[in-house]
Design an enzyme around this catalytic site. Structure first.
Site, short mmCIF file in Angstrom:
data_model
loop_
_atom_site.label_atom_id
_atom_site.label_comp_id
_atom_site.label_asym_id
_atom_site.label_seq_id
_atom_site.Cartn_x
_atom_site.Cartn_y
_atom_site.Cartn_z
N SER A 142 0.82 -1.22 0.00
CA SER A 142 0.00 0.00 0.00
C SER A 142 0.85 1.27 0.00
O SER A 142 0.59 2.20 -0.77
CB SER A 142 -0.89 0.04 1.23
OG SER A 142 -1.62 -1.15 1.36
N CYS A 195 -1.51 -5.94 3.07
CA CYS A 195 -2.90 -5.52 3.23
C CYS A 195 -3.81 -6.19 2.22
O CYS A 195 -4.83 -6.77 2.57
CB CYS A 195 -3.00 -4.00 3.12
SG CYS A 195 -4.69 -3.42 3.05
N CYS A 205 -5.42 -7.23 5.61
CA CYS A 205 -6.71 -6.54 5.82
C CYS A 205 -7.81 -7.00 4.89
O CYS A 205 -8.94 -7.28 5.33
CB CYS A 205 -6.54 -5.04 5.63
SG CYS A 205 -5.00 -4.38 6.24
N LYS A 217 -8.75 -10.77 5.12
CA LYS A 217 -9.26 -10.91 6.50
C LYS A 217 -10.69 -10.37 6.60
O LYS A 217 -11.59 -11.02 7.13
CB LYS A 217 -8.31 -10.18 7.46
CG LYS A 217 -8.63 -10.21 8.93
CD LYS A 217 -9.56 -9.14 9.43
CE LYS A 217 -9.22 -7.72 9.16
NZ LYS A 217 -8.14 -7.15 9.93
N TYR A 226 -4.15 -8.12 17.76
CA TYR A 226 -5.17 -7.96 16.72
C TYR A 226 -5.42 -9.26 15.96
O TYR A 226 -6.54 -9.70 15.79
CB TYR A 226 -4.66 -7.01 15.62
CG TYR A 226 -4.60 -5.55 15.86
CD1 TYR A 226 -5.56 -4.71 15.31
CD2 TYR A 226 -3.55 -4.98 16.56
CE1 TYR A 226 -5.46 -3.33 15.44
CE2 TYR A 226 -3.45 -3.60 16.71
CZ TYR A 226 -4.41 -2.79 16.15
OH TYR A 226 -4.32 -1.43 16.28
N GLU A 270 -8.80 -11.42 16.07
CA GLU A 270 -9.66 -11.37 14.89
C GLU A 270 -9.86 -12.77 14.32
O GLU A 270 -10.98 -13.17 13.99
CB GLU A 270 -9.04 -10.45 13.83
CG GLU A 270 -9.07 -8.99 14.24
CD GLU A 270 -8.53 -8.03 13.19
OE1 GLU A 270 -8.82 -6.84 13.29
OE2 GLU A 270 -7.81 -8.46 12.26
N ARG A 288 -0.48 -15.16 26.79
CA ARG A 288 0.41 -15.21 27.96
C ARG A 288 0.11 -14.15 29.01
O ARG A 288 0.44 -14.32 30.18
CB ARG A 288 1.86 -15.09 27.50
CG ARG A 288 2.20 -13.78 26.81
CD ARG A 288 3.61 -13.78 26.27
NE ARG A 288 3.95 -12.53 25.60
CZ ARG A 288 5.11 -12.28 25.02
NH1 ARG A 288 6.05 -13.21 25.00
NH2 ARG A 288 5.35 -11.13 24.44
N GLY A 304 3.01 -11.75 16.62
CA GLY A 304 3.66 -10.50 16.22
C GLY A 304 4.28 -10.57 14.84
O GLY A 304 4.34 -11.62 14.21
N HIS A 338 -31.86 8.92 16.14
CA HIS A 338 -32.62 7.93 16.89
C HIS A 338 -33.46 7.05 15.97
O HIS A 338 -34.02 7.56 14.99
CB HIS A 338 -33.54 8.68 17.86
CG HIS A 338 -34.30 7.79 18.76
ND1 HIS A 338 -33.70 7.10 19.79
CD2 HIS A 338 -35.61 7.45 18.78
CE1 HIS A 338 -34.63 6.38 20.42
NE2 HIS A 338 -35.79 6.57 19.82
N GLU A 367 -26.14 6.89 19.07
CA GLU A 367 -26.71 8.09 19.68
C GLU A 367 -26.27 8.23 21.13
O GLU A 367 -26.24 9.33 21.69
CB GLU A 367 -28.24 8.10 19.57
CG GLU A 367 -28.95 7.06 20.40
CD GLU A 367 -30.48 7.14 20.22
OE1 GLU A 367 -31.06 8.17 20.61
OE2 GLU A 367 -31.07 6.17 19.71
#
Ligand code: NDP
Length: 480
Positions: free
Chosen positions: A15, A44, A49, A52, A179, A183, A200, A290, A463, A468
């Site tokens: 990217s 990505c 991304c 995923k 993450y 995910e 851990r 990681g 609403h 809201e």
């Protein structure tokens, strides 16, 4: 006329690299070359991304038949067809890769399907044997997932492998609490995989707001993810015949799947020993422990580029390395490892170098989302980080969303604002709710502009919506 082959040579077609290359070439008229050793689009688009998020969409349908029935629809539970989904996924990724290649050629960038190394401050060597010189070199080589350093770790998958699985595993152990771990725990659970997760630390999603991550952890467990905090993997090896060893094996009926170079459920059950002494069998193990910057064997240090912790390229506020002609952006610099940030860094680089307008990258108040189920959208400081900085008021509400109430689901949503007592500015906003990623993008504009709690208060509610609540929280639930 320049003495160099190019004004700019970009290493990496993800990217950040693609954006910088095409803007420099297309909008400033620079002569640009770019080398990519794998697929265009980078992490990505090809293995992050985008695939995923498509898997998130696929997995979210799991709960919908039950909800639809609660609304009066006569509808049965379906069966998920991984092969059909994967086919569509691959077609879409091929299409997107094509778009990226076209964007480059359409802007006049010369692309090279090759690995590039730095030869010196103005020269790159390609794996094809070609050598190219450039006035400026931009390194945008990204990062890669890493496995922990333990025997047999190669039996475990990393996130790149998930998109190549021939079939879904019946059971999986996910190691990690960031993450990617969270995910994919939610995605794979939604797709029907029995998911166990070992983290851990004391609570998943370290660094995010405590209340928000607590709610997500509770929701994940409630949905059936077997989440163990304070637990790590200590040993793993391939099981031969688990029955002989008196262990209860996850059923692996058919071992036809897999077969290429990717680790996956193809290789048979994996026996894992945990720090709590438990020994269990899983059809697959995923290390989501990681990512590391891609800087190995790139000739960087030899050329004078300095590397910091974990091998990340050290850069200044303008993404310039210690070698004045060499810049670096995106995950390879390990600043904020998010696609839109890499793109911003690429744009700031072009502005600085090709438009003569020195532009530092603004890394403050970046909104982001974690696509767990429920999803989290967040910007700014967590309650814990803000309280360390100054006196704050905390506005927070948690409730059951209207849409799933018929289905008697226990899911709760959370809306939370952290407000500076002194300036009244909103320092942090944390949303756990379906669509939280979409909500935080918009709340992020107000917060980036410096909105105060009173600005939120004078905005009329929409609403009936979940969001809201963001403008109707009148009294702080606590101060700190
Ligand atoms: P993270 O750094 O977020 O998480 C790594 C996890 O692995 C942590 O829970 C860490 O524990 C744990 N861990 C690290 N080493 C070990 C080990 N040796 N044994 C056991 N556990 C270990 O990395 P991810 O791979 O999840 O994601 C990388 C980056 O990609 C993110 O930081 C983010 O910037 C980006 N990303 C963003 C997404 C989004 O915006 N939605 C989605 C996916 C990725 P501990 O907490 O104790 O250190």
């Amino acid at each position: 006329m320049s003495d160099f082959d190019y004004d700019l040579f970009v290493i990496g077609g993800g990217s950040g690299g693609v954006r910088a290359a095409r803007v420099a070439a297309g909008e400033t008229g620079a002569k640009v070359g770019l080398a990519e050793m794998d697929r265009y689009g980078g992490t990505c688009v090809i293995r992050g991304c985008v695939p995923k998020k498509l898997m998130v969409f696929a997995s979210e349908y799991a709960g919908m038949p039950a909800e639809a029935r609660a609304y009066g629809w006569d509808i049965g539970d379906g069966v998920f067809d991984w092969a059909a989904f994967r086919g569509k996924l691959n077609t879409e990724l091929d299409r997107l890769e094509g778009v990226y290649r076209k964007l480059l050629s359409g802007s006049g960038v010369d692309s090279f399907d090759a690995r590039a190394r730095l030869k010196d401050a103005h020269t790159v060597e390609l794996s094809t044997g070609e050598v190219k010189t450039a006035k400026h070199i931009l390194i945008a080589s990204g990062g890669r997932p890493v496995r922990p350093d333990m025997p047999n770790a190669e039996l475990g998958m990393v996130s790149d492998d998930l998109f190549h699985m021939e079939r879904l595993p019946k059971s999986i152990l996910i190691v990690g609490g960031g993450y990617i771990a969270c995910e994919f725990a939610c995605i794979l659970h939604g797709l029907g995989v029995e998911v166990t997760q070992y983290y851990r630390g004391a609570q998943i999603l370290r660094g995010f707001d405590d209340e928000a991550r607590g709610l997500i952890a509770d929701a994940m467990k409630e949905r059936g993810i077997d989440l163990h905090t304070g637990t790590n993997i200590v040993e793993m090896h391939r099981s031969h015949d688990p029955r002989e060893e008196g262990l209860e094996a996850a059923p692996v009926e058919d071992k036809q799947y897999g077969g290429d170079h990717h680790a996956g459920p193809s290789d048979g059950a994996i026996r894992v020993k945990a720090t709590n002494g438990n020994i269990r069998e899983f059809d697959a193990v995923l290390f989501a422990t990681g990512r590391a910057p891609n800087t190995a064997d790139m000739g960087l240090e030899e050329a004078g580029v300095t590397l910091g912790r974990g091998g990340a390229i050290e850069v200044d506020d303008y993404s310039q390395t210690k070698v004045p002609s060499v810049y670096a952006i995106g995950d390879v610099t390990n600043r904020v490892n998010l696609t839109p940030v890499a793109i911003r860094e690429g744009m700031a680089f072009v502005e600085t170098v090709f438009r003569g307008n020195p532009t530092p990258v603004d890394h403050a108040l970046i909104p982001s989302a974690v696509f767990t189920q429920p999803e989290m959208g967040t910007i700014g400081l967590s309650e814990e980080a803000a309280a360390e900085q100054e006196e704050i008021e905390v506005y927070c509400t948690s409730f059951r969303p209207m849409q799933t109430a018929f289905a008697d689901k226990s899911d709760r949503v959370l809306m939370k604002l952290i407000v500076s007592k002194a300036s009244r500015r909103v320092l942090g906003c944390h949303i756990v709710a379906p669509g939280a990623g979409e909500m935080i993008q918009l709340a992020g504009i107000a917060i980036k502009m410096g909105a105060t709690k009173e600005d939120f208060d004078r905005t009329v509610a929409v609403h009936p919506t979940m969001s809201e609540e963001m403008v109707t929280m009148r009294n702080p639930i606590r101060t700190a």
